[in-house]
Design a protein around this motif. Structure first.
Motif, PDB file in Angstrom:
ATOM      1  N   ARG A 193      -2.585   3.019 -11.290  1.00 37.99           N
ATOM      2  CA  ARG A 193      -2.165   4.755 -11.249  1.00 37.99           C
ATOM      3  C   ARG A 193      -1.132   5.665 -11.805  1.00 37.99           C
ATOM      4  NH1 ARG A 193      -2.596   7.446  -5.781  1.00 37.99           N
ATOM      5  NH2 ARG A 193      -4.845   5.956  -5.313  1.00 37.99           N
ATOM      6  N   GLU A 194      -0.814   5.945 -12.485  1.00 38.15           N
ATOM      7  CA  GLU A 194       0.377   6.375 -13.015  1.00 38.15           C
ATOM      8  C   GLU A 194       1.372   7.311 -12.077  1.00 38.15           C
ATOM      9  OE1 GLU A 194      -0.507   9.841 -14.701  1.00 38.15           O
ATOM     10  OE2 GLU A 194      -1.583   8.861 -17.083  1.00 38.15           O
ATOM     11  N   ASN A 195       0.981   7.537 -10.835  1.00 38.50           N
ATOM     12  CA  ASN A 195       2.220   7.873  -9.515  1.00 38.50           C
ATOM     13  C   ASN A 195       2.375   7.181  -9.068  1.00 38.50           C
ATOM     14  OD1 ASN A 195      -0.510   7.590  -7.986  1.00 38.50           O
ATOM     15  ND2 ASN A 195       0.151   9.396  -6.800  1.00 38.50           N
ATOM     16  N   VAL A 196       1.916   5.276  -8.984  1.00 36.61           N
ATOM     17  CA  VAL A 196       2.469   4.468  -8.481  1.00 36.61           C
ATOM     18  C   VAL A 196       4.305   4.083  -7.668  1.00 36.61           C
ATOM     19  CG1 VAL A 196       3.195   2.762  -9.797  1.00 36.61           C
ATOM     20  CG2 VAL A 196       2.342   1.680  -8.073  1.00 36.61           C
ATOM     21  N   GLY A 197       4.696   4.134  -6.621  1.00 37.42           N
ATOM     22  CA  GLY A 197       5.973   4.219  -6.627  1.00 37.42           C
ATOM     23  C   GLY A 197       6.417   2.563  -6.613  1.00 37.42           C
ATOM     24  N   THR A 198       7.856   2.548  -6.124  1.00 39.91           N
ATOM     25  CA  THR A 198       8.590   1.275  -6.330  1.00 39.91           C
ATOM     26  C   THR A 198       8.650   0.393  -4.859  1.00 39.91           C
ATOM     27  OG1 THR A 198      10.657   1.961  -6.186  1.00 39.91           O
ATOM     28  CG2 THR A 198       9.538   2.330  -8.139  1.00 39.91           C
ATOM     29  N   VAL A 199       8.565  -0.761  -4.564  1.00 41.72           N
ATOM     30  CA  VAL A 199       9.150  -1.671  -4.435  1.00 41.72           C
ATOM     31  C   VAL A 199      10.435  -2.897  -4.466  1.00 41.72           C
ATOM     32  CG1 VAL A 199       7.007  -3.311  -3.994  1.00 41.72           C
ATOM     33  CG2 VAL A 199       8.239  -2.915  -1.641  1.00 41.72           C
ATOM     34  N   ARG A 200      10.998  -3.046  -3.562  1.00 39.47           N
ATOM     35  CA  ARG A 200      12.176  -3.741  -3.410  1.00 39.47           C
ATOM     36  C   ARG A 200      12.450  -4.363  -2.349  1.00 39.47           C
ATOM     37  NH1 ARG A 200      18.129  -1.456  -4.501  1.00 39.47           N
ATOM     38  NH2 ARG A 200      18.220  -4.525  -4.363  1.00 39.47           N
ATOM     39  N   TRP A 201      12.325  -5.882  -2.233  1.00 36.30           N
ATOM     40  CA  TRP A 201      12.392  -6.998  -1.246  1.00 36.30           C
ATOM     41  C   TRP A 201      13.976  -7.346  -1.131  1.00 36.30           C
ATOM     42  CZ3 TRP A 201       7.510  -6.443   0.022  1.00 36.30           C
ATOM     43  CH2 TRP A 201       6.212  -6.560  -0.089  1.00 36.30           C
ATOM     44  N   LEU A 202      14.106  -7.621  -0.033  1.00 31.68           N
ATOM     45  CA  LEU A 202      15.114  -7.528   0.540  1.00 31.68           C
ATOM     46  C   LEU A 202      15.167  -9.161   2.069  1.00 31.68           C
ATOM     47  CD1 LEU A 202      16.449  -4.267   0.511  1.00 31.68           C
ATOM     48  CD2 LEU A 202      17.004  -6.082  -1.291  1.00 31.68           C
ATOM     49  N   GLN A 203      16.158  -9.973   1.304  1.00 26.93           N
ATOM     50  CA  GLN A 203      15.921 -10.470   2.974  1.00 26.93           C
ATOM     51  C   GLN A 203      17.279 -10.115   3.632  1.00 26.93           C
ATOM     52  OE1 GLN A 203      16.481 -14.586   1.397  1.00 26.93           O
ATOM     53  NE2 GLN A 203      16.461 -15.597   3.770  1.00 26.93           N
ATOM     54  N   GLN A 204      16.999  -9.809   4.570  1.00 26.07           N
ATOM     55  CA  GLN A 204      18.452  -9.488   5.384  1.00 26.07           C
ATOM     56  C   GLN A 204      17.759  -9.761   6.770  1.00 26.07           C
ATOM     57  OE1 GLN A 204      19.538  -5.290   4.830  1.00 26.07           O
ATOM     58  NE2 GLN A 204      20.400  -6.093   2.547  1.00 26.07           N
ATOM     59  N   ASP A 205      18.446  -9.248   7.988  1.00 26.50           N
ATOM     60  CA  ASP A 205      18.539  -9.481   9.592  1.00 26.50           C
ATOM     61  C   ASP A 205      18.199  -7.874   9.106  1.00 26.50           C
ATOM     62  OD1 ASP A 205      18.759  -9.239  12.411  1.00 26.50           O
ATOM     63  OD2 ASP A 205      19.702 -10.947  11.827  1.00 26.50           O
ATOM     64  N   MET A 206      16.955  -7.916  10.628  1.00 29.05           N
ATOM     65  CA  MET A 206      16.568  -6.370  11.283  1.00 29.05           C
ATOM     66  C   MET A 206      17.999  -5.563  12.148  1.00 29.05           C
ATOM     67  SD  MET A 206      14.143  -6.820  13.723  1.00 29.05           S
ATOM     68  CE  MET A 206      12.518  -7.039  12.414  1.00 29.05           C
ATOM     69  N   ARG A 207      18.393  -6.744  12.462  1.00 27.52           N
ATOM     70  CA  ARG A 207      19.772  -6.393  13.311  1.00 27.52           C
ATOM     71  C   ARG A 207      20.491  -5.754  13.552  1.00 27.52           C
ATOM     72  NH1 ARG A 207      20.070 -12.312  16.550  1.00 27.52           N
ATOM     73  NH2 ARG A 207      19.611 -12.760  14.351  1.00 27.52           N
ATOM     74  N   PRO A 253       0.887  -1.169  -0.048  1.00 26.32           N
ATOM     75  CA  PRO A 253      -0.097  -0.088  -0.452  1.00 26.32           C
ATOM     76  C   PRO A 253       0.439   1.121  -0.122  1.00 26.32           C
ATOM     77  CG  PRO A 253      -0.404  -1.345   1.588  1.00 26.32           C
ATOM     78  CD  PRO A 253       0.240  -2.242   0.741  1.00 26.32           C
ATOM     79  N   LEU A 254       2.217   1.355   1.007  1.00 30.43           N
ATOM     80  CA  LEU A 254       3.073   2.627   0.784  1.00 30.43           C
ATOM     81  C   LEU A 254       3.147   2.597  -0.869  1.00 30.43           C
ATOM     82  CD1 LEU A 254       4.826   1.884   3.917  1.00 30.43           C
ATOM     83  CD2 LEU A 254       3.396   4.240   3.400  1.00 30.43           C
ATOM     84  N   ALA A 255       3.755   1.372  -1.204  1.00 35.49           N
ATOM     85  CA  ALA A 255       4.153   2.505  -2.432  1.00 35.49           C
ATOM     86  C   ALA A 255       3.408   2.317  -4.009  1.00 35.49           C
ATOM     87  CB  ALA A 255       4.984   0.764  -3.321  1.00 35.49           C
ATOM     88  N   ARG A 256       1.685   1.484  -3.566  1.00 38.78           N
ATOM     89  CA  ARG A 256       0.673   1.949  -4.415  1.00 38.78           C
ATOM     90  C   ARG A 256       0.873   3.901  -4.263  1.00 38.78           C
ATOM     91  NH1 ARG A 256      -2.999  -3.243  -3.509  1.00 38.78           N
ATOM     92  NH2 ARG A 256      -2.006  -4.244  -4.904  1.00 38.78           N
ATOM     93  N   SER A 257       1.103   4.418  -2.858  1.00 38.47           N
ATOM     94  CA  SER A 257       0.940   5.415  -2.343  1.00 38.47           C
ATOM     95  C   SER A 257       1.816   6.738  -3.370  1.00 38.47           C
ATOM     96  CB  SER A 257       0.428   5.823  -0.740  1.00 38.47           C
ATOM     97  OG  SER A 257      -0.379   5.259  -1.059  1.00 38.47           O
ATOM     98  N   GLY A 258       2.777   5.513  -3.825  1.00 38.65           N
ATOM     99  CA  GLY A 258       3.805   6.328  -4.520  1.00 38.65           C
ATOM    100  C   GLY A 258       5.273   6.903  -3.725  1.00 38.65           C
ATOM    101  N   PHE A 259       5.675   5.904  -2.676  1.00 36.59           N
ATOM    102  CA  PHE A 259       6.927   6.176  -1.240  1.00 36.59           C
ATOM    103  C   PHE A 259       7.439   5.301  -2.542  1.00 36.59           C
ATOM    104  CE2 PHE A 259       3.593   7.351   1.018  1.00 36.59           C
ATOM    105  CZ  PHE A 259       4.120   8.481   1.603  1.00 36.59           C
ATOM    106  N   SER A 260       9.213   5.170  -2.377  1.00 36.79           N
ATOM    107  CA  SER A 260       9.885   4.310  -2.598  1.00 36.79           C
ATOM    108  C   SER A 260       9.935   3.624  -1.801  1.00 36.79           C
ATOM    109  CB  SER A 260      10.740   5.047  -3.545  1.00 36.79           C
ATOM    110  OG  SER A 260      12.264   4.589  -3.314  1.00 36.79           O
ATOM    111  N   VAL A 261      10.085   1.845  -1.440  1.00 42.04           N
ATOM    112  CA  VAL A 261       9.989   1.404  -0.295  1.00 42.04           C
ATOM    113  C   VAL A 261      11.160   0.072  -0.716  1.00 42.04           C
ATOM    114  CG1 VAL A 261       8.494  -0.457   1.231  1.00 42.04           C
ATOM    115  CG2 VAL A 261       7.504   1.838  -0.251  1.00 42.04           C
ATOM    116  N   PHE A 262      11.224  -0.274   0.963  1.00 39.72           N
ATOM    117  CA  PHE A 262      12.112  -1.340   0.375  1.00 39.72           C
ATOM    118  C   PHE A 262      11.760  -2.283   1.341  1.00 39.72           C
ATOM    119  CE2 PHE A 262      14.404   2.150  -0.414  1.00 39.72           C
ATOM    120  CZ  PHE A 262      16.275   1.723  -1.376  1.00 39.72           C
ATOM    121  N   GLY A 263      11.161  -3.508   1.443  1.00 43.13           N
ATOM    122  CA  GLY A 263      10.210  -4.367   2.406  1.00 43.13           C
ATOM    123  C   GLY A 263      11.034  -5.731   2.389  1.00 43.13           C
TER     124      GLY A 263
END
Length: 263
Positions: free
Chosen positions: A87-101, A53-63
Motif C-alpha cells: 500500500r502507499e502508506n506503508v511505514g518503515t522499519v529499522r532492524w537493530l542488534q542491541q541489548d534491551m538493557r 505488521p506495525l510497519a505495514r500499518s504505517g508506523f515508523s518501527v525500530f525492531g
C-alpha cells in the motif's frame, strides 16, 4: 539473556500458532485509549512478527533484538516484494542488534512494546531495572510502554506438564523443563530434528535429518515487584491486566500485561 542460534531458522514454523493478532489488538486498544504513536520500538522483536505488521500499518518501527540470526530472518521477510507493494502508506522499519538493557536511539520514540514474554529472559532483577530505566529514557514525555510477562504460576505449569513433543514430517522436537521454585526460574531444553532440503542418496531408506539442541532460561517475577520497579524508574502505571483481556489478573492468569506511561 535470550540467545537464538539455529533456532532462528525454524522459529516461525514453531511459533505459527502464537497469538500475534491478539498482541496487535491489545496494543491498538491501549493506543486508542492513551494516544496513538507514530514511532514504535519493538524490544525483543525476534523475526519481526509484530514489527512488520506495525510497519505495514504505517508506523515508523525500530525492531531491536540481541540475536543477529533472528534479525536476519526478520530482514528477509521485510524485503519480500509483497511488503513494499502492499500500500502507499506503508511505514518503515529499522532492524537493530542491541541489548534491551541498554538499547539506544538517536531520538526518543512515542511508544515501546515488548511482547511474547521477552522480559522473562532477563534473569536478574538488575536486568529488569536497567531495561525499565533505559526504556524510560528512550521515550518522549507521554510515551507509552506496553509489555507482557509470564506469570510465576505459568512457569510452574510448564514444569508440571512437560515434556512437550512435536512430530511433524519435516521438523520434530522434544522439549523438557527444569524449574527452580526459589528463583521462579525455568530452563527449557529443546532438541530439534530438521529434515534436510536435499534428497537422500538412492538406497538410503529415508529422509535425512539434522539434530541440534537449544537451552533457554526464563525467570518470573512477583507482579507487584514489577509494578513497583516501573514506578521507581519514573513511570506512571496506567493499567495491569492478563491474558489479552482488560480484566485484573487472578491466580489462574498465564500472561500478565502492564501499561505504563512516561509523565
Amino acid at each position: 539473556m535470550r540467545s537464538y542460534r539455529q533456532f532462528a531458522a525454524v522459529y516461525d514454523r514453531l511459533m505459527e500458532d502464537m497469538p500475534y493478532s491478539e498482541w496487535m489488538s491489545f496494543a491498538r486498544r491501549c493506543w486508542d485509549k492513551y494516544g496513538v504513536p507514530k514511532t514504535v520500538v519493538d524490544l525483543g522483536c525476534g523475526t519481526g512478527n509484530l514489527s512488520i505488521p506495525l510497519a505495514r500499518s504505517g508506523f515508523s518501527v525500530f525492531g531491536i533484538d540481541l540475536s543477529s540470526e533472528m534479525l536476519s530472518v526478520a530482514l528477509s521477510k521485510w524485503d519480500e516484494p509483497y511488503t513494499h507493494g502492499l500500500r502507499e502508506n506503508v511505514g518503515t522499519v529499522r532492524w537493530l542488534q542491541q541489548d534491551m538493557r541498554d538499547w539506544d536511539l538517536p531520538m526518543p520514540v512515542d511508544a515501546v512494546i515488548s511482547f511474547c514474554d521477552s522480559l522473562n529472559y532477563l534473569t536478574e532483577q538488575q536486568d529488569i531495572l536497567s531495561t525499565f530505566r533505559q526504556t524510560f529514557a528512550g521515550l518522549v514525555e507521554g510515551g507509552l510502554f506496553l509489555f507482557d510477562v509470564h506469570a510465576p504460576r505459568q512457569l510452574e505449569r510448564y514444569a508440571e506438564e512437560q515434556p512437550f513433543v512435536n512430530d511433524d514430517k519435516d521438523v520434530a522436537y522434544l522439549w523438557t523443563c527444569e524449574y527452580d521454585s526459589n528463583r521462579m526460574e525455568i530452563e527449557h531444553s529443546l532438541t530439534f530434528f530438521i529434515q534436510e532440503e536435499t534428497a537422500p542418496k538412492s538406497g538410503s531408506g529415508g529422509a535425512l535429518y539434522s539434530r541440534f539442541e537449544e537451552n533457554h532460561v526464563q525467570r518470573a517475577y512477583d507482579p507487584q515487584w514489577i509494578a513497583d520497579q516501573l514506578v521507581s524508574a519514573g513511570f506512571e502505571l496506567l493499567h495491569r491486566c492478563a491474558d489479552f483481556k482488560w480484566d485484573k489478573p487472578n491466580e489462574d492468569s498465564e500472561r500478565l500485561f502492564f501499561v505504563a506511561r512516561k509523565p
